[in-house]
Design an enzyme around this catalytic site. Structure first.
Site, PDB file in Angstrom:
ATOM      1  N   ASP A 111       0.858  -1.268   0.048  1.00  0.00           N
ATOM      2  CA  ASP A 111       0.171   0.142   0.153  1.00  0.00           C
ATOM      3  C   ASP A 111       0.921   1.269  -0.048  1.00  0.00           C
ATOM      4  O   ASP A 111       1.771   1.105   0.659  1.00  0.00           O
ATOM      5  CB  ASP A 111      -1.020  -0.074   1.203  1.00  0.00           C
ATOM      6  CG  ASP A 111      -2.117   1.076   1.133  1.00  0.00           C
ATOM      7  OD1 ASP A 111      -3.317   0.612   1.092  1.00  0.00           O
ATOM      8  OD2 ASP A 111      -1.769   2.311   0.976  1.00  0.00           O
ATOM      9  N   ASN A 146     -13.198  -3.492   2.548  1.00  0.00           N
ATOM     10  CA  ASN A 146     -14.126  -2.284   2.609  1.00  0.00           C
ATOM     11  C   ASN A 146     -15.148  -2.353   1.407  1.00  0.00           C
ATOM     12  O   ASN A 146     -14.573  -2.513   0.157  1.00  0.00           O
ATOM     13  CB  ASN A 146     -13.643  -0.894   2.851  1.00  0.00           C
ATOM     14  CG  ASN A 146     -12.772  -0.815   4.201  1.00  0.00           C
ATOM     15  OD1 ASN A 146     -13.165  -1.537   5.068  1.00  0.00           O
ATOM     16  ND2 ASN A 146     -11.564  -0.266   3.832  1.00  0.00           N
ATOM     17  N   HIS A 188     -10.359  -5.202  -3.183  1.00  0.00           N
ATOM     18  CA  HIS A 188      -8.961  -5.294  -2.447  1.00  0.00           C
ATOM     19  C   HIS A 188      -9.029  -5.692  -0.992  1.00  0.00           C
ATOM     20  O   HIS A 188      -9.900  -5.295  -0.281  1.00  0.00           O
ATOM     21  CB  HIS A 188      -7.990  -4.065  -2.560  1.00  0.00           C
ATOM     22  CG  HIS A 188      -8.524  -2.901  -1.975  1.00  0.00           C
ATOM     23  ND1 HIS A 188      -9.733  -2.177  -2.904  1.00  0.00           N
ATOM     24  CD2 HIS A 188      -8.499  -2.115  -1.060  1.00  0.00           C
ATOM     25  CE1 HIS A 188     -10.117  -1.026  -2.232  1.00  0.00           C
ATOM     26  NE2 HIS A 188      -9.476  -1.078  -1.029  1.00  0.00           N
ATOM     27  N   PHE A 189      -8.192  -6.650  -0.696  1.00  0.00           N
ATOM     28  CA  PHE A 189      -7.957  -6.992   0.695  1.00  0.00           C
ATOM     29  C   PHE A 189      -6.893  -6.414   1.306  1.00  0.00           C
ATOM     30  O   PHE A 189      -5.865  -6.506   0.698  1.00  0.00           O
ATOM     31  CB  PHE A 189      -7.895  -8.594   0.883  1.00  0.00           C
ATOM     32  CG  PHE A 189      -9.376  -9.277   0.354  1.00  0.00           C
ATOM     33  CD1 PHE A 189      -9.627  -9.248  -0.777  1.00  0.00           C
ATOM     34  CD2 PHE A 189      -9.922 -10.056   1.500  1.00  0.00           C
ATOM     35  CE1 PHE A 189     -10.831  -9.917  -0.946  1.00  0.00           C
ATOM     36  CE2 PHE A 189     -11.086 -10.611   1.181  1.00  0.00           C
ATOM     37  CZ  PHE A 189     -11.515 -10.595   0.036  1.00  0.00           C
ATOM     38  N   HIS A 190      -6.653  -5.700   2.574  1.00  0.00           N
ATOM     39  CA  HIS A 190      -5.822  -5.160   3.045  1.00  0.00           C
ATOM     40  C   HIS A 190      -5.015  -6.290   4.001  1.00  0.00           C
ATOM     41  O   HIS A 190      -5.994  -7.060   4.783  1.00  0.00           O
ATOM     42  CB  HIS A 190      -6.016  -4.002   4.229  1.00  0.00           C
ATOM     43  CG  HIS A 190      -6.808  -2.893   3.360  1.00  0.00           C
ATOM     44  ND1 HIS A 190      -5.877  -1.920   3.034  1.00  0.00           N
ATOM     45  CD2 HIS A 190      -7.880  -2.545   2.844  1.00  0.00           C
ATOM     46  CE1 HIS A 190      -6.785  -0.727   2.520  1.00  0.00           C
ATOM     47  NE2 HIS A 190      -7.808  -1.389   2.554  1.00  0.00           N
ATOM     48  N   HIS A 237     -15.810   3.042   4.047  1.00  0.00           N
ATOM     49  CA  HIS A 237     -14.436   3.312   3.977  1.00  0.00           C
ATOM     50  C   HIS A 237     -13.681   2.910   2.690  1.00  0.00           C
ATOM     51  O   HIS A 237     -12.450   2.875   2.701  1.00  0.00           O
ATOM     52  CB  HIS A 237     -13.521   3.078   5.143  1.00  0.00           C
ATOM     53  CG  HIS A 237     -14.290   3.824   6.654  1.00  0.00           C
ATOM     54  ND1 HIS A 237     -14.071   4.860   6.891  1.00  0.00           N
ATOM     55  CD2 HIS A 237     -14.905   2.861   7.397  1.00  0.00           C
ATOM     56  CE1 HIS A 237     -14.819   5.176   7.855  1.00  0.00           C
ATOM     57  NE2 HIS A 237     -15.320   3.947   8.390  1.00  0.00           N
ATOM     58  N   GLN A 238     -14.558   2.562   1.508  1.00  0.00           N
ATOM     59  CA  GLN A 238     -13.856   2.051   0.606  1.00  0.00           C
ATOM     60  C   GLN A 238     -13.362   3.341  -0.387  1.00  0.00           C
ATOM     61  O   GLN A 238     -14.330   4.002  -0.701  1.00  0.00           O
ATOM     62  CB  GLN A 238     -14.661   1.234  -0.260  1.00  0.00           C
ATOM     63  CG  GLN A 238     -13.929   0.552  -1.578  1.00  0.00           C
ATOM     64  CD  GLN A 238     -14.928  -0.400  -2.511  1.00  0.00           C
ATOM     65  OE1 GLN A 238     -16.091  -0.521  -2.176  1.00  0.00           O
ATOM     66  NE2 GLN A 238     -14.337  -1.183  -3.265  1.00  0.00           N
TER      67      GLN A 238
HETATM   68  P1  5GP Z   1      -9.887   1.398   0.573  1.00  0.00           P
HETATM   69  O1  5GP Z   1     -10.057   2.688   1.554  1.00  0.00           O
HETATM   70  O2  5GP Z   1     -10.289   1.541  -0.745  1.00  0.00           O
HETATM   71  O3  5GP Z   1      -9.954   0.315   1.444  1.00  0.00           O
HETATM   72  O4  5GP Z   1      -8.389   1.388   0.400  1.00  0.00           O
HETATM   73  C1  5GP Z   1      -7.557   1.906  -0.695  1.00  0.00           C
HETATM   74  C2  5GP Z   1      -6.094   1.790  -0.618  1.00  0.00           C
HETATM   75  O5  5GP Z   1      -5.604   1.874  -1.622  1.00  0.00           O
HETATM   76  C3  5GP Z   1      -5.498   2.771   0.524  1.00  0.00           C
HETATM   77  O6  5GP Z   1      -4.833   2.172   1.783  1.00  0.00           O
HETATM   78  C4  5GP Z   1      -4.372   3.643  -0.482  1.00  0.00           C
HETATM   79  O7  5GP Z   1      -3.519   3.790   0.064  1.00  0.00           O
HETATM   80  C5  5GP Z   1      -4.094   2.466  -1.363  1.00  0.00           C
HETATM   81  N1  5GP Z   1      -3.897   3.095  -2.629  1.00  0.00           N
HETATM   82  C6  5GP Z   1      -4.664   3.812  -3.501  1.00  0.00           C
HETATM   83  N2  5GP Z   1      -3.886   4.285  -4.487  1.00  0.00           N
HETATM   84  C7  5GP Z   1      -3.022   3.522  -4.508  1.00  0.00           C
HETATM   85  C8  5GP Z   1      -1.625   3.282  -5.492  1.00  0.00           C
HETATM   86  O8  5GP Z   1      -1.721   3.897  -6.663  1.00  0.00           O
HETATM   87  N3  5GP Z   1      -0.737   2.420  -5.477  1.00  0.00           N
HETATM   88  C9  5GP Z   1      -0.759   1.727  -4.120  1.00  0.00           C
HETATM   89  N4  5GP Z   1      -0.063   1.011  -4.038  1.00  0.00           N
HETATM   90  N5  5GP Z   1      -1.686   1.914  -3.150  1.00  0.00           N
HETATM   91  C10 5GP Z   1      -2.692   2.747  -3.384  1.00  0.00           C
END
Ligand code: 5GP
Ligand code: ZN
Length: 152
Positions: free
Chosen positions: A37, A97, A110-112, A103-104
């Site tokens: 991330d 999310n 995507h899975f964190h 919070h998406q």
């Molecule tokens: P969400 O809030 O949608 O669950 O998480 C999206 C995640 O994607 C965030 O933690 C953000 O830092 C990450 N992210 C967004 N754009 C990019 C990118 O261009 N490259 C990478 N490696 N991560 C990204």
């Protein structure tokens, strides 16, 4: 028959999968792509995305979803968060999310995988638990089971 891989030309994660935007790749399979991330909550915060464009979990075919948890398991070991030390326990959260209200930010599933090494870094969770109410639980259970039984 294998599900065809679907991309959205405007999607940032589809661009990462295709190599059009650079990423710090970790594991790649025929169905998934994982990378660091760019704004980590903790060192090693990783993302795992299906190679199928869909905004939410229910948009993704099962064969892509089943590929993901074994990758999360491998990453937990590579990140060194699988160590259940009693003196200094390290944990991790697997987070996914769905929807802006949940919070998406990026509309490609995507899975964190987020290391939790101390109380200040990693995921911080609000957990507004309601008191146990068995009558309400019973009603909720009936409602959901009716939908499940109608094969939704
Ligand atoms: P969400 O809030 O949608 O669950 O998480 C999206 C995640 O994607 C965030 O933690 C953000 O830092 C990450 N992210 C967004 N754009 C990019 C990118 O261009 N490259 C990478 N490696 N991560 C990204
Ligand atoms: Zn996409």
């Amino acid at each position: 028959m294998t599900t065809p891989v679907v991309h959205d030309a405007a999607c940032i994660f589809c661009k990462i999968i295709k190599g059009e935007i650079p990423s710090k790749k970790l594991i790649e399979t025929s169905h998934s792509y994982s990378f660091l991330d760019i704004q980590p909550l903790a060192k090693g915060h990783a993302l795992i995305v299906p190679k199928y464009h869909g905004a939410k979990l229910h948009d993704i075919p099962d064969e892509f979803l089943t590929d993901i948890l074994p990758i999360a398991k491998k990453l937990s070991k590579a990140l060194g968060v699988d160590n259940n030390g009693i003196e200094n326990p390290i944990g991790y959260n697997v987070l996914q999310n769905n929807g802006k209200i949940a919070h998406q930010e990026v509309s490609h599933v995507h899975f964190h995988v987020i290391p939790k090494r101390d109380k200040d870094t990693g995921l911080v969770v609000g957990w507004p638990a309601q008191p146990t109410d068995f009558a309400k639980l019973d009603q909720t259970h009936k409602e959901i089971m009716a939908k499940l039984d109608s094969n939704l």
